[in-house]
Design an enzyme around this catalytic site. Structure first.
Site, PDB file in Angstrom:
ATOM      1  CG  ASP A   1      -3.235   4.323  13.028  1.00 44.64           C
ATOM      2  OD1 ASP A   1      -3.724   2.875  13.105  1.00 44.64           O
ATOM      3  OD2 ASP A   1      -2.681   4.682  11.796  1.00 44.64           O
ATOM      4  CB  SER A   2      -0.430   0.944  14.089  1.00 42.63           C
ATOM      5  OG  SER A   2      -0.043   1.816  12.796  1.00 42.63           O
TER       6      SER A   2
ATOM      7  CE1 TYR B   1       0.797  -0.871  16.637  1.00 47.55           C
ATOM      8  CE2 TYR B   1      -1.577  -0.760  16.882  1.00 47.55           C
ATOM      9  CZ  TYR B   1       0.364  -0.471  17.505  1.00 47.55           C
ATOM     10  OH  TYR B   1       0.085   0.145  17.989  1.00 47.55           O
ATOM     11  N   GLY B   2       1.082  -3.663  10.671  1.00 50.39           N
ATOM     12  CA  GLY B   2       1.333  -5.083  10.501  1.00 50.39           C
ATOM     13  C   GLY B   2       1.535  -6.469  10.370  1.00 50.39           C
TER      14      GLY B   2
ATOM     15  CB  CYS C   1      -5.533   0.338  13.549  1.00 54.61           C
ATOM     16  SG  CYS C   1      -3.882  -0.754  12.776  1.00 54.61           S
ATOM     17  CG  ASN C   2      -8.401  -1.754   8.700  1.00 51.92           C
ATOM     18  OD1 ASN C   2      -9.979  -2.133   8.788  1.00 51.92           O
ATOM     19  ND2 ASN C   2      -7.953  -1.156   8.519  1.00 51.92           N
TER      20      ASN C   2
ATOM     21  CB  CYS D   1      -4.545  -0.474   5.955  1.00 54.92           C
ATOM     22  SG  CYS D   1      -3.407   0.323   6.724  1.00 54.92           S
ATOM     23  CB  THR D   2      -7.336   3.321   8.851  1.00 57.07           C
ATOM     24  OG1 THR D   2      -5.823   3.298   9.924  1.00 57.07           O
ATOM     25  CG2 THR D   2      -8.720   2.937   9.732  1.00 57.07           C
ATOM     26  CG  HIS D   3      -1.276   4.210   7.721  1.00 55.71           C
ATOM     27  ND1 HIS D   3      -1.877   3.312   8.202  1.00 55.71           N
ATOM     28  CD2 HIS D   3      -0.231   4.934   7.943  1.00 55.71           C
ATOM     29  CE1 HIS D   3      -1.075   3.902   9.825  1.00 55.71           C
ATOM     30  NE2 HIS D   3      -0.236   4.777   9.221  1.00 55.71           N
TER      31      HIS D   3
END
Ligand code: DGL
Length: 264
Positions: A10-11, A42-43, A73-74, A183-185
């Site tokens: 992921d980021s 990353y967004g 990560c989407n 978003c996984t966050h």
């Protein structure tokens, strides 16, 4: 081969929400988590940058001998998964906003999606949106600034609550009864989101990614046959001290942080 680790990237630390599901569904698997914290978020970055980082991270994970890859990560899934699948021959599983279960669950027929700006403008997301937009009204909102707050070593609950209020309240006013965490966050702060969302149902990728991964590994005869629980390694391109603070907040289990030089 079947005891080789599964690589998950992921980021930053958002993919831990996916990793938790993988540990539940596949407890015997060895896992190698890679947080690209030197480059989070990353967004707002362009697709070309995210594709280049995704290649770099995949090559690192391949050099560590992974048997499968989870893009947790989407934003990276939207920008880079097609490119990764074209380049590398291992099973690659991604994550996308869970609009389908949300559409099935919504009674008001108004579903909200909170995701990064990168995800929202991506062709992959637009395609997903269009598949369901005749069944439900889909409201989208970029969670600008949330990933930065989640990745920050010091917690700032007031700032977090203010942003969540700003993003979620207008969607509630438009009749949203189901919110997709795209978003996984955001799944790491689900409790804070629930507080702001009130009666709105919350949907995320949950264990769906883990179940898909289990299916793919089973199909290819790659499931671990280890008799004991698998091991988890945590590697970052960022600063080890910051990652330790974040792990304490979001993971609650002792983990050694590896920060190899040259990954940033
Ligand atoms: N966790 C990521 C996602 O699922 C990316 C967040 C970011 O770095 O902007 O989209």
């Amino acid at each position: 081969m079947s005891s080789a680790p599964i690589g998950v990237f992921d980021s930053g630390i958002g993919g831990l929400s996916i990793l938790r599901g993988i540990q539940q569904v596949l407890p015997q698997e060895n896992l190698l988590y890679l947080a690209d914290s030197a480059h989070a978020p990353y967004g707002p970055k362009g697709e070309a940058f995210i594709r280049a980082r995704s290649q770099r991270l995949t090559e690192f994970l391949l050099s560590e001998g992974v048997k499968a890859l989870v893009v947790a990560c989407n934003t990276a899934t939207a920008a880079a998964i097609a490119d990764l699948r074209a380049r590398y021959r291992l099973p690659i599983i991604g994550v996308e906003p869970a609009i389908k279960p949300a559409a099935e669950q919504s009674l008001s027929r108004v579903v909200g999606v909170l995701a990064t700006s990168g995800t929202i403008v991506s062709d992959k997301f637009i395609h997903l949106h269009d598949r369901f937009s005749d069944r439900v009204q889909i409201l989208t909102r970029a969670g600008t600034g949330l990933v930065e707050l989640i990745e920050q070593p010091e917690e700032d609950p007031a700032a977090l609550q203010a942003l969540l209020q700003q993003y979620i309240a207008p969607m509630r006013e438009q009749g949203m009864d189901t919110l997709v965490l795209g978003c996984t966050h955001y799944s790491l702060i689900r409790a804070q989101i629930e507080q702001v969302a009130g009666t709105v149902g919350i949907v995320d990728a949950g264990t769906a990614v883990a179940r898909e991964l289990a299916r793919r590994l089973a199909d290819q005869g790659l499931l671990s046959r280890l008799p004991a629980p698998g091991q988890l390694r945590f590697v970052t391109s960022g600063a080890a001290a910051v990652q330790r603070a974040l792990l304490q907040r979001y993971w609650h289990q002792e983990l050694v942080v590896e920060a190899p030089t040259g990954l940033a």
